[in-house]
Design an enzyme around this catalytic site. Structure first.
Site, short mmCIF file in Angstrom:
data_model
loop_
_atom_site.label_atom_id
_atom_site.label_comp_id
_atom_site.label_asym_id
_atom_site.label_seq_id
_atom_site.Cartn_x
_atom_site.Cartn_y
_atom_site.Cartn_z
N THR A 48 -10.21 -7.02 -1.71
CA THR A 48 -10.42 -5.71 -2.33
C THR A 48 -11.11 -5.85 -3.69
O THR A 48 -11.98 -5.05 -4.04
CB THR A 48 -9.07 -4.98 -2.50
OG1 THR A 48 -8.44 -4.94 -1.22
CG2 THR A 48 -9.24 -3.58 -3.02
N HIS A 71 -14.65 -6.30 -3.02
CA HIS A 71 -15.25 -4.98 -2.70
C HIS A 71 -15.58 -4.21 -3.98
O HIS A 71 -16.62 -3.59 -4.10
CB HIS A 71 -14.29 -4.12 -1.89
CG HIS A 71 -14.32 -4.39 -0.42
ND1 HIS A 71 -15.48 -4.40 0.31
CD2 HIS A 71 -13.33 -4.65 0.45
CE1 HIS A 71 -15.19 -4.67 1.56
NE2 HIS A 71 -13.89 -4.83 1.68
N GLU A 81 -2.80 -9.67 -7.48
CA GLU A 81 -2.08 -10.78 -6.82
C GLU A 81 -1.69 -11.79 -7.89
O GLU A 81 -2.39 -12.76 -8.12
CB GLU A 81 -3.00 -11.44 -5.78
CG GLU A 81 -3.47 -10.49 -4.69
CD GLU A 81 -4.26 -11.18 -3.59
OE1 GLU A 81 -4.50 -12.40 -3.67
OE2 GLU A 81 -4.65 -10.49 -2.64
ZN LIG Z 1 -4.79 -7.88 -2.32
#
Ligand SMILES: [Zn+2]
Ligand SMILES: NC(=O)c1ccc[n+]([C@@H]2O[C@H](COP(=O)([O-])OP(=O)(O)OC[C@H]3O[C@@H](n4cnc5c(N)ncnc54)[C@H](O)[C@@H]3O)[C@@H](O)[C@H]2O)c1
Length: 340
Positions: free
Chosen positions: A41, A44, A63
């Site tokens: 993500t 992205h 994360e």
């Molecule tokens: Zn993630």
């Protein structure tokens, strides 16, 4: 207090600034971030595909692992120095119509996309997002708790039982974690992956592996299961060919767990749902118990998670880190060292 922070500023660019780190507000905790992994993500976002949603400039990242650095007013139960991870879901807008499933609440905000994230030295977060880690937890592995919690959720919703045959379509970071969690639950696990380097890694991790470019996946699984095919299929690739094969490779009453995010509607062979009484299970992020499960697995060193860490780079090299990820489809998880 000085805080080195990275910010996505649009146009495939990050800047690195020395910001002031405000004291944690009411209900907040300041985290000294140890490591922050780069998620698909985040890539992205770097590619500008989420510019409509992201308010620039924005510190991204979700994360992470870290240590409590300061505790704001009206926060109970946390002490400076405790190791923690953040479950980056802000569900304060949840309503009764969400039926208690706050992790998929209509008004859910994802911290690190909809509000500032962890790719900085110090990060203020609402205390309700924190999960404590045992004191001896490895902080690099702890940065994998978030994606591992995704896998824990997927495997839990699959209802997999020991001895069942699972096929994981897509051996990226999430697919590998799903495979590890399913194997830990006692399943026989096969990974289908088209990238040769990732196939090799999956083999080294002890999985049965098929590269569907070279081999017919359905034939392979049929032979391995005496024609019974898969009890559980995890769709973790996000492409039409895996949508096509998921209904073929699932056996009677097979459960298909949809993990990948499909940005557009896809044709699906619904006849197969009728014919084999298949079930399709959507799975999105995680619930608190999936975080607890992931933390336990990291703390116990139950899974070969180290093999998924491709490299660790200083926070301040974020621009070249994202550019290199673009150049290397073989890589798995890159961690930013947020204190380097
Ligand atoms: Zn993630
Ligand atoms: N449900 C959730 O909450 C959640 C959370 C995180 C990620 N995701 C999604 O999970 C998916 C996987 O994430 P990731 O980070 O591992 O992504 P990734 O792109 O690194 O992994 C996908 C893998 O699928 C492989 N692949 C492509 N075509 C294939 C085919 N025909 N057969 C077999 N394998 C094929 C690719 O080579 C790649 O290794 C993404 O769609 C991501 O958005 C969902």
């Amino acid at each position: 207090m000085k805080n080195t922070a990275t910010r996505y500023t649009g146009n495939k660019t990050f800047d690195v600034i020395d910001a002031a780190s405000p004291s944690p507000g009411k209900g907040e905790v300041r985290i000294k971030v140890a490591y922050c992994g780069v998620c698909g993500t985040d890539v992205h976002i770097f590619h500008g595909m989420m510019d409509q949603r992201v308010s620039m400039p924005l510190t991204i990242g979700h994360e992470m692992s870290g240590v409590v650095d300061a505790v704001g007013p009206e926060v109970d139960g946390f002490k400076v120095g405790e190791k923690v991870v953040v479950r980056p879901l802000d569900d304060r807008g949840a309503k009764p119509s969400d039926k208690g499933f706050n992790h998929v609440a209509a008004a859910l905000k994802f911290i690190g996309i909809d509000s500032p994230g962890a790719m900085q030295q110090y990060w203020n977060v609402p205390a309700f997002t924190l999960h404590k880690l045992p004191a001896d937890t490895d902080m690099q592995l702890a940065a994998l708790v978030e994606p591992l919690a995704v896998a824990c959720h997927d495997v839990r919703l699959s209802g997999i039982k020991p001895g069942e045959y699972a096929v994981v379509l897509g051996g990226g970071p999430i697919g590998m974690l799903v495979a590890m969690r399913a194997k830990h639950a006692g399943a026989k696990v096969l990974i289908s992956e088209t990238n040769a380097t990732r196939c090799q890694l999956a083999k080294e991790l002890g999985f049965e592996v098929v590269n569907p470019i070279n081999e017919d996946l359905v034939d392979y699984v049929s032979k391995a299961t005496d024609g019974g095919l898969a009890d559980v299929v995890f769709e973790v690739a996000g492409v039409q060919p895996t949508i096509d094969v998921m209904t073929e490779v699932a056996g009677i009453r097979g459960r298909i767990v949809l993990v990948a995010i499909h940005g557009q509607p896809r044709p699906v062979n619904l006849f197969k749902f009728f014919w084999k009484e298949l079930q399709l299970i959507g799975a999105r992020v995680y619930e608190p118990e999936d975080y607890d499960d992931a933390i336990q697995l990291v703390a116990d060193k139950s899974l070969p998670l180290n093999a998924l860490i491709t490299s660790v780079a200083p926070l301040t090299s974020i621009q070249s880190v994202f550019e290199q990820i673009d150049q290397n489809p073989d890589g798995m998880k890159v961690l930013l060292d947020c204190q380097a």
